[in-house]
Design a protein around this motif. Structure first.
Motif, PDB file in Angstrom:
ATOM      1  N   TYR A 245       0.616   5.534   6.458  1.00  0.00           N
ATOM      2  CA  TYR A 245       0.319   4.718   5.486  1.00  0.00           C
ATOM      3  C   TYR A 245      -0.609   5.747   4.338  1.00  0.00           C
ATOM      4  O   TYR A 245      -1.006   6.282   4.333  1.00  0.00           O
ATOM      5  CB  TYR A 245      -0.804   3.965   5.573  1.00  0.00           C
ATOM      6  N   CYS A 246      -0.013   4.670   3.388  1.00  0.00           N
ATOM      7  CA  CYS A 246      -0.486   5.741   1.883  1.00  0.00           C
ATOM      8  C   CYS A 246      -0.650   4.750   1.568  1.00  0.00           C
ATOM      9  O   CYS A 246      -0.417   4.319   0.720  1.00  0.00           O
ATOM     10  CB  CYS A 246       1.220   6.576   0.806  1.00  0.00           C
ATOM     11  N   VAL A 247      -2.111   5.174   0.954  1.00  0.00           N
ATOM     12  CA  VAL A 247      -2.799   4.054  -0.116  1.00  0.00           C
ATOM     13  C   VAL A 247      -3.187   4.842  -1.593  1.00  0.00           C
ATOM     14  O   VAL A 247      -3.683   5.827  -1.434  1.00  0.00           O
ATOM     15  CB  VAL A 247      -4.397   3.139   0.291  1.00  0.00           C
ATOM     16  N   SER A 248      -2.974   4.289  -2.088  1.00  0.00           N
ATOM     17  CA  SER A 248      -3.362   4.344  -3.554  1.00  0.00           C
ATOM     18  C   SER A 248      -4.404   3.249  -4.721  1.00  0.00           C
ATOM     19  O   SER A 248      -4.153   1.928  -3.986  1.00  0.00           O
ATOM     20  CB  SER A 248      -2.341   5.043  -4.459  1.00  0.00           C
ATOM     21  N   MET A 249      -4.441   3.529  -6.287  1.00  0.00           N
ATOM     22  CA  MET A 249      -4.605   2.654  -6.253  1.00  0.00           C
ATOM     23  C   MET A 249      -3.482   1.966  -7.099  1.00  0.00           C
ATOM     24  O   MET A 249      -3.964   0.647  -8.062  1.00  0.00           O
ATOM     25  CB  MET A 249      -6.419   2.413  -7.439  1.00  0.00           C
ATOM     26  N   ASP A 250      -2.410   1.998  -6.649  1.00  0.00           N
ATOM     27  CA  ASP A 250      -1.890   1.196  -7.865  1.00  0.00           C
ATOM     28  C   ASP A 250      -1.803   0.263  -7.509  1.00  0.00           C
ATOM     29  O   ASP A 250      -1.551  -0.322  -6.154  1.00  0.00           O
ATOM     30  CB  ASP A 250      -0.167   1.947  -7.381  1.00  0.00           C
ATOM     31  N   LEU A 251      -0.761  -0.837  -8.167  1.00  0.00           N
ATOM     32  CA  LEU A 251      -0.307  -2.063  -7.851  1.00  0.00           C
ATOM     33  C   LEU A 251       0.905  -2.029  -7.354  1.00  0.00           C
ATOM     34  O   LEU A 251       1.667  -0.956  -7.107  1.00  0.00           O
ATOM     35  CB  LEU A 251      -0.057  -2.904  -9.682  1.00  0.00           C
TER      36      LEU A 251
ATOM     37  N   TRP B 163       8.665   2.166  -6.284  1.00  0.00           N
ATOM     38  CA  TRP B 163       8.603   3.636  -5.701  1.00  0.00           C
ATOM     39  C   TRP B 163       9.139   3.760  -4.304  1.00  0.00           C
ATOM     40  O   TRP B 163      10.032   4.537  -4.181  1.00  0.00           O
ATOM     41  CB  TRP B 163       7.234   4.254  -5.591  1.00  0.00           C
ATOM     42  N   CYS B 164       8.790   2.806  -3.281  1.00  0.00           N
ATOM     43  CA  CYS B 164       9.811   2.404  -2.347  1.00  0.00           C
ATOM     44  C   CYS B 164      11.690   2.609  -2.904  1.00  0.00           C
ATOM     45  O   CYS B 164      12.230   3.432  -1.927  1.00  0.00           O
ATOM     46  CB  CYS B 164       9.288   1.677  -1.390  1.00  0.00           C
ATOM     47  N   GLN B 165      11.802   1.855  -3.236  1.00  0.00           N
ATOM     48  CA  GLN B 165      13.041   1.126  -3.568  1.00  0.00           C
ATOM     49  C   GLN B 165      13.676   2.485  -4.459  1.00  0.00           C
ATOM     50  O   GLN B 165      14.463   3.058  -3.748  1.00  0.00           O
ATOM     51  CB  GLN B 165      13.042  -0.015  -4.344  1.00  0.00           C
ATOM     52  N   SER B 166      13.350   3.523  -5.161  1.00  0.00           N
ATOM     53  CA  SER B 166      13.657   4.474  -5.659  1.00  0.00           C
ATOM     54  C   SER B 166      13.929   5.597  -4.283  1.00  0.00           C
ATOM     55  O   SER B 166      14.935   6.283  -5.185  1.00  0.00           O
ATOM     56  CB  SER B 166      12.851   4.432  -7.182  1.00  0.00           C
ATOM     57  N   LYS B 167      13.313   5.983  -4.049  1.00  0.00           N
ATOM     58  CA  LYS B 167      13.565   6.839  -3.167  1.00  0.00           C
ATOM     59  C   LYS B 167      13.974   6.553  -1.195  1.00  0.00           C
ATOM     60  O   LYS B 167      13.574   6.956  -0.816  1.00  0.00           O
ATOM     61  CB  LYS B 167      11.563   7.002  -2.523  1.00  0.00           C
ATOM     62  N   GLN B 168      14.107   5.075  -1.787  1.00  0.00           N
ATOM     63  CA  GLN B 168      15.030   4.170  -0.108  1.00  0.00           C
ATOM     64  C   GLN B 168      13.765   5.127   0.734  1.00  0.00           C
ATOM     65  O   GLN B 168      14.074   5.163   2.190  1.00  0.00           O
ATOM     66  CB  GLN B 168      15.860   5.177   0.124  1.00  0.00           C
ATOM     67  N   ASN B 169      12.239   4.722   0.649  1.00  0.00           N
ATOM     68  CA  ASN B 169      11.567   5.017   1.611  1.00  0.00           C
ATOM     69  C   ASN B 169      11.647   3.707   2.500  1.00  0.00           C
ATOM     70  O   ASN B 169      11.147   2.549   2.372  1.00  0.00           O
ATOM     71  CB  ASN B 169       9.982   4.973   0.593  1.00  0.00           C
ATOM     72  N   SER B 170      11.925   3.929   3.467  1.00  0.00           N
ATOM     73  CA  SER B 170      11.492   2.637   5.338  1.00  0.00           C
ATOM     74  C   SER B 170      10.520   3.347   5.591  1.00  0.00           C
ATOM     75  O   SER B 170       9.959   2.310   6.730  1.00  0.00           O
ATOM     76  CB  SER B 170      12.819   2.360   5.614  1.00  0.00           C
ATOM     77  N   ARG B 171      10.045   4.553   6.097  1.00  0.00           N
ATOM     78  CA  ARG B 171       9.520   5.290   6.869  1.00  0.00           C
ATOM     79  C   ARG B 171       7.455   5.300   6.770  1.00  0.00           C
ATOM     80  O   ARG B 171       6.961   4.750   6.937  1.00  0.00           O
ATOM     81  CB  ARG B 171       9.501   6.540   7.058  1.00  0.00           C
ATOM     82  N   ILE B 172       7.336   5.125   5.625  1.00  0.00           N
ATOM     83  CA  ILE B 172       5.482   4.900   5.111  1.00  0.00           C
ATOM     84  C   ILE B 172       5.872   3.947   4.355  1.00  0.00           C
ATOM     85  O   ILE B 172       5.981   3.532   3.673  1.00  0.00           O
ATOM     86  CB  ILE B 172       5.097   6.469   4.272  1.00  0.00           C
ATOM     87  N   VAL B 173       4.441   3.438   4.173  1.00  0.00           N
ATOM     88  CA  VAL B 173       4.301   1.756   4.671  1.00  0.00           C
ATOM     89  C   VAL B 173       3.101   1.976   3.006  1.00  0.00           C
ATOM     90  O   VAL B 173       1.986   2.697   3.409  1.00  0.00           O
ATOM     91  CB  VAL B 173       3.344   1.027   5.745  1.00  0.00           C
ATOM     92  N   THR B 174       3.214   1.816   2.318  1.00  0.00           N
ATOM     93  CA  THR B 174       2.107   2.146   0.543  1.00  0.00           C
ATOM     94  C   THR B 174       1.460   0.384   0.661  1.00  0.00           C
ATOM     95  O   THR B 174       2.581  -0.091   0.900  1.00  0.00           O
ATOM     96  CB  THR B 174       3.458   2.375  -0.307  1.00  0.00           C
ATOM     97  N   ALA B 175       0.687   1.026   0.396  1.00  0.00           N
ATOM     98  CA  ALA B 175      -0.564   0.075   0.575  1.00  0.00           C
ATOM     99  C   ALA B 175      -1.580   0.559  -1.327  1.00  0.00           C
ATOM    100  O   ALA B 175      -1.752   0.923  -1.017  1.00  0.00           O
ATOM    101  CB  ALA B 175      -1.131  -0.462   1.070  1.00  0.00           C
ATOM    102  N   SER B 176      -1.931  -0.742  -2.004  1.00  0.00           N
ATOM    103  CA  SER B 176      -2.870  -1.084  -2.843  1.00  0.00           C
ATOM    104  C   SER B 176      -4.120  -1.027  -2.130  1.00  0.00           C
ATOM    105  O   SER B 176      -4.884  -1.998  -1.790  1.00  0.00           O
ATOM    106  CB  SER B 176      -2.327  -2.027  -3.504  1.00  0.00           C
ATOM    107  N   ASP B 177      -5.307  -0.864  -2.627  1.00  0.00           N
ATOM    108  CA  ASP B 177      -6.439  -0.780  -2.780  1.00  0.00           C
ATOM    109  C   ASP B 177      -7.288  -1.100  -3.939  1.00  0.00           C
ATOM    110  O   ASP B 177      -8.772  -1.367  -4.437  1.00  0.00           O
ATOM    111  CB  ASP B 177      -7.697   0.512  -2.538  1.00  0.00           C
ATOM    112  N   TYR B 178      -6.429  -2.080  -5.133  1.00  0.00           N
ATOM    113  CA  TYR B 178      -6.540  -2.238  -6.400  1.00  0.00           C
ATOM    114  C   TYR B 178      -7.706  -3.862  -5.978  1.00  0.00           C
ATOM    115  O   TYR B 178      -8.484  -3.702  -6.614  1.00  0.00           O
ATOM    116  CB  TYR B 178      -5.822  -2.479  -6.867  1.00  0.00           C
TER     117      TYR B 178
END
Length: 164
Positions: free
Chosen positions: A78-84, A91-106
């Protein structure tokens, strides 16, 4: 703990979580705006804390972890940032990411508060890697001292190799 961001000292809201302790409960927001809580996750997990996936170092770090984790189907990340969430989804679409769950803490900054990784001066998360086992015990913890630098990938790889 003394951290710097682009060479300038910054302050964390409190001491970060430590190896050997349990990771406290928190809720973060997935790209689809749905909440995900620590208790919703299981097994060996890596939580990457990054300032923003819109920066070169953060993007490179997560891309590297995508490749590292190809050999570890039994480890969730899980990648956590303050990004919306919308920016994370782009970002996930541009990198074709299906492996890491991106999540926001905003929204409520629960991850930041639970881990102590919130940087007062810039309102972002510090760069850190947290590895936890199935019992939510922290087995590896790295807070990168210069936030604009990458983490120790080999140390994280060793930590997950030991658990998986």
């Amino acid at each position: 703990m003394q951290l710097t961001f682009q060479g300038k000292p910054v302050t964390l809201i409190k001491d970060p979580v430590q190896k050997g302790n349990k990771l406290p409960e928190f809720t973060i927001v997935k790209n689809d705006l749905q909440p995900i809580r620590l208790k919703d996750t299981t097994g060996v997990r890596i939580f990457l804390s990054v300032p923003s996936l819109d920066t070169g170092v953060c993007s490179l770090e997560v891309e590297n972890f995508i490749h590292i984790l190809e050999a570890y189907n039994d480890v969730d990340c899980y990648c956590v940032s303050m990004d919306l969430p919308f920016a994370l989804d782009r970002w996930c679409q541009s990198k074709q990411n299906s492996r890491i769950v991106t999540a926001s803490d905003y929204k409520d900054r629960e991850f930041a508060k639970a881990t102590g990784l919130y940087i007062e001066e810039i309102g972002l998360l510090a760069r850190a890697c947290i590895v936890i086992n199935a019992d939510n015990e922290i087995t590896y913890m790295e807070v990168v001292k210069e936030i604009s630098e990458e983490p120790n990938y080999d140390a994280v790889l060793n930590a997950i190799s030991f658990l998986s």
